[in-house]
Design an enzyme around this catalytic site. Structure first.
Site, short mmCIF file in Angstrom:
data_model
loop_
_atom_site.label_atom_id
_atom_site.label_comp_id
_atom_site.label_asym_id
_atom_site.label_seq_id
_atom_site.Cartn_x
_atom_site.Cartn_y
_atom_site.Cartn_z
N LYS A 74 0.84 -1.20 0.00
CA LYS A 74 0.00 0.00 0.00
C LYS A 74 0.88 1.26 0.00
O LYS A 74 0.68 2.17 -0.78
CB LYS A 74 -0.92 -0.03 1.23
CG LYS A 74 -1.81 1.18 1.36
CD LYS A 74 -2.75 1.03 2.55
CE LYS A 74 -3.46 2.36 2.80
NZ LYS A 74 -4.39 2.29 3.93
N GLU A 86 10.70 -4.58 4.18
CA GLU A 86 10.77 -6.00 3.77
C GLU A 86 10.41 -6.14 2.30
O GLU A 86 11.10 -6.80 1.52
CB GLU A 86 9.78 -6.84 4.60
CG GLU A 86 10.12 -6.99 6.07
CD GLU A 86 9.48 -5.94 6.94
OE1 GLU A 86 9.20 -4.81 6.44
OE2 GLU A 86 9.26 -6.23 8.13
N GLY A 111 -4.70 -1.87 5.08
CA GLY A 111 -3.89 -2.99 4.61
C GLY A 111 -4.52 -4.34 4.89
O GLY A 111 -4.60 -5.21 4.03
N ARG A 112 -5.00 -4.53 6.12
CA ARG A 112 -5.54 -5.85 6.50
C ARG A 112 -6.96 -6.08 5.99
O ARG A 112 -7.57 -7.09 6.30
CB ARG A 112 -5.44 -6.04 8.01
CG ARG A 112 -6.06 -4.93 8.83
CD ARG A 112 -5.65 -5.04 10.30
NE ARG A 112 -6.11 -3.90 11.10
CZ ARG A 112 -5.46 -2.76 11.25
NH1 ARG A 112 -4.32 -2.55 10.61
NH2 ARG A 112 -5.94 -1.80 12.01
N GLU A 141 -4.26 -6.76 15.12
CA GLU A 141 -3.78 -5.44 14.70
C GLU A 141 -4.93 -4.43 14.80
O GLU A 141 -4.71 -3.25 15.07
CB GLU A 141 -3.21 -5.48 13.28
CG GLU A 141 -2.32 -4.29 12.97
CD GLU A 141 -1.52 -4.42 11.67
OE1 GLU A 141 -2.13 -4.36 10.60
OE2 GLU A 141 -0.28 -4.56 11.72
N HIS A 161 -3.85 -33.48 17.44
CA HIS A 161 -2.71 -34.32 17.78
C HIS A 161 -1.55 -33.48 18.31
O HIS A 161 -0.40 -33.94 18.31
CB HIS A 161 -2.30 -35.13 16.54
CG HIS A 161 -3.43 -35.98 16.05
ND1 HIS A 161 -3.67 -37.24 16.54
CD2 HIS A 161 -4.45 -35.71 15.20
CE1 HIS A 161 -4.76 -37.73 15.95
NE2 HIS A 161 -5.26 -36.81 15.15
N LYS A 215 9.75 -0.75 14.15
CA LYS A 215 10.32 -0.37 12.85
C LYS A 215 11.40 0.70 13.04
O LYS A 215 12.47 0.64 12.42
CB LYS A 215 9.23 0.22 11.94
CG LYS A 215 8.26 -0.79 11.37
CD LYS A 215 7.34 -0.08 10.37
CE LYS A 215 6.11 -0.89 10.06
NZ LYS A 215 5.12 -0.16 9.28
O1 LIG Z 1 1.12 -2.74 2.23
P1 LIG Z 1 2.23 -2.12 3.00
O2 LIG Z 1 2.18 -0.62 2.98
O3 LIG Z 1 3.57 -2.63 2.51
O4 LIG Z 1 2.08 -2.55 4.49
C1 LIG Z 1 2.22 -3.86 4.92
C2 LIG Z 1 1.87 -4.03 6.38
O5 LIG Z 1 2.85 -3.40 7.19
C3 LIG Z 1 2.52 -2.49 8.21
O6 LIG Z 1 3.57 -2.44 9.13
C4 LIG Z 1 1.23 -2.74 8.93
O7 LIG Z 1 1.42 -3.23 10.22
C5 LIG Z 1 0.27 -3.64 8.19
O8 LIG Z 1 -1.02 -3.25 8.51
C6 LIG Z 1 0.47 -3.62 6.71
O9 LIG Z 1 -0.46 -4.47 6.10
#
Ligand SMILES: O=P(O)(O)OC[C@H]1O[C@H](O)[C@H](O)[C@@H](O)[C@@H]1O
Length: 532
Positions: A195, A201, A253-254, A339, A370, A498
């Site tokens: 987003k 990452e 995002g979620r 979250e 199990h 972060k």
């Molecule tokens: O889609 P992005 O901007 O790369 O974000 C990816 C993810 O990282 C963030 O740290 C948030 O905790 C998430 O809510 C998000 O989905």
């Protein structure tokens, strides 16, 4: 707010859940239906009084008005000043949705059409790699830009007739290395899903993928697509705007798998199945908006959750899909629920005077049986369990497997409720032991029972039903967040780590020293640097 409910819970604490079934209408009366889906919460301590009190809490918290405000595009994410409109992404035929006076639906439907054209082109080969038709898609993203499409692609495997899809999320180089090993760069499409297009990452993995591809193809960027709300940054990365699928900041995002972030899924299953999933989610949206609270599946799922977490103080909830293809659902729900509702302050910034969301965890059944069910059945803490199972699988030739799956699912909730008394346990070991040893052995075989669970049953894990299930959980999280009085749509709790990781970057390479770091962090850095 919870005091009256806690007091009432105290008065029924000695009552066995199974005694509630003396009422022949118990099961039907403590279930809700939406379409052909059935949510049975009768194997809990909830009774008419408790349910009424919970519904009063929901009404007093303004759940209905808050819900309407969300659907109407009000800026309910009030720490970021944003609307919350993932529901617009599946509003296929629902009319206009306005944000600050502007109808967002034309843009949503236009992007959906562009995604469909691109997905179709990838699937039929009219968009090809430099070595021929695309055989593999690698989605690079993390959090909401990974968990949704990864979970959904697995869930809808019976509908997967497009290229293979792979998901790389972890910054651990092992993830991308293991994923691309064996792939042909000349027939691979890389989708960078972010987003913000700044997530370290994802950007690190995207650059690594580009380098991997540039060893083989002359124009790696031509085999990249981007899913982002930061189109300036996608251009900087060199991705042609024709393969950039944008979305607005009102898609969290979620909550984003319904739009561009779902592109890899759409390439896998095709636009028709993707639309069917959207229609399922839209049907759940309509139910959530219109059903009376007591008959409203997301509302009741939320209230049962709050009864267990806020009233009974059960700190975790287990999500146990008896559906192998939902094996990533618990991970997806961990982000969605924790979250969203893992907050310590109310909307007005004051400290929350009660617990926020529970720990959510789980694994598919029967595997979990199990492994960790020992603790669920006999451990000293109560863990409410949320079972889910389909009436039918997708493998008619393996019906005997599905029968065993269903029998196990139903047996677990029955066992949790019924338990096994000491007398029953004695009968189990009688003849094998006697005297004190019989007593000792019997005590190990006692199950306290009276442990709550809910069961969601659905006809089959089709794209429609899958869309309904995910939207059900989204709205459950929403309702819980409204009642808790928190903002479910920000995630400030991920920021500190972060920041510190950025600061530690030059420390773990030895460019900077550990001065100012705590002793533990310094020791860990020293250990690592000494072994490089
Ligand atoms: O889609 P992005 O901007 O790369 O974000 C990816 C993810 O990282 C963030 O740290 C948030 O905790 C998430 O809510 C998000 O989905």
């Amino acid at each position: 707010m919870w005091d009256a409910l806690k007091t009432y819970a105290g008065t029924i604490a000695d009552r066995r859940i199974d005694s509630l079934f003396d009422d022949p209408d118990r099961a039907g009366g403590f279930s809700t239906r939406m379409g052909d889906m059935l949510f049975d919460y009768s194997k809990t301590q909830l009774d008419d009084t408790a349910r009424k009190m919970l519904l009063d809490v929901a009404r007093a918290a303004g759940v209905e008005a808050a819900r309407d405000a969300m659907f109407a595009g009000a800026p309910i994410n009030d720490t970021e000043g944003r609307a919350v409109l993932h529901t617009a992404l599946r509003n296929l035929d629902g009319g206009p949705v306005t944000v600050e006076g502007e109808d967002v639906m034309p843009g949503v439907l236009d992007t959906l059409a562009r995604m469909e054209a691109f997905a179709t082109a990838v699937r039929d080969g009219s968009f090809a790699g430099q070595g021929g038709q695309i055989t593999d898609v690698v989605n690079i993203g993390i959090g909401g830009s990974d968990l949704g499409p990864a979970m959904a692609t697995l869930a809808l495997a019976p509908y997967h007739d497009g290229p293979r899809c792979h998901f790389v999320s972890n910054v651990d180089g092992a993830h991308i290395a293991d994923t691309v090993r064996g792939l042909d760069p000349a027939t691979t499409l890389v989708i960078v899903a972010s987003k913000t297009f700044t997530t370290i990452e994802t950007m690190t993995n995207a650059r690594t993928a580009r380098a991997w591809m540039s060893d083989t193809v002359t124009d790696p960027a031509a085999q990249f697509a981007a899913l982002s709300s930061a189109e300036d940054k996608t251009a900087e990365f060199g991705i042609d705007p024709s393969r950039v699928f944008g979305f607005e900041d009102w898609v969290g995002g979620r909550y984003s798998m319904w739009g561009p972030i779902g592109l890899s899924l759409m390439i896998a299953v095709g636009p028709d199945a993707f639309r069917a999933m959207l229609r399922g989610a839209q049907a759940m949206d309509r139910h959530f908006r219109s059903a009376d609270l007591a008959e409203n599946m997301p509302v009741m799922l939320a209230l049962v959750g709050m009864w267990h977490n806020q009233v009974m103080d059960y700190a975790t909830r287990a999500v146990l899909p008896y559906d192998q293809r939902l094996s990533r659902l618990p991970a997806y729900l961990q982000q969605l629920e924790m979250e969203s509702n893992g907050k310590g302050v109310a909307r007005d910034g004051t400290t929350l005077p009660y617990h926020s969301g529970p720990v959510v965890w789980g694994e598919p059944g029967t595997n979990g049986q199990h492994a960790f069910y020992q603790l669920i059945h006999q451990g000293t803490r109560v863990i409410p369990c949320e079972f889910m199972v389909a009436a039918q699988g997708h493998e008619p030739e393996l019906q005997h497997h599905h029968n065993l799956l269903v029998a196990n699912c139903l047996a677990q909730s029955e066992a949790l409720m019924r338990g096994r008394t000491l007398d029953e346990a004695r009968a189990k070991v009688a003849g094998k032991f006697d005297g004190d040893e019989l007593e000792r052995q019997a005590r190990h075989r006692v199950f306290p029972g009276n442990r709550p669970s809910t069961t969601l049953v659905y006809p089959q894990l089709t794209p429609e039903i899958f869309g309904q299930i995910v939207a059900l959980y989204e709205h459950r999280v929403f309702v819980e967040g409204v009642i808790l009085g928190i903002n479910s749509f920000d995630q400030w709790g991920v920021e500190l780590g972060k920041e510190l990781a950025t600061a530690l970057g030059p420390v773990v390479t030895g460019e900077e020293g550990t001065d100012g770091k705590d002793g533990s962090t310094a020791q860990l850095v020293d250990y690592i640097l000494a072994r490089r």
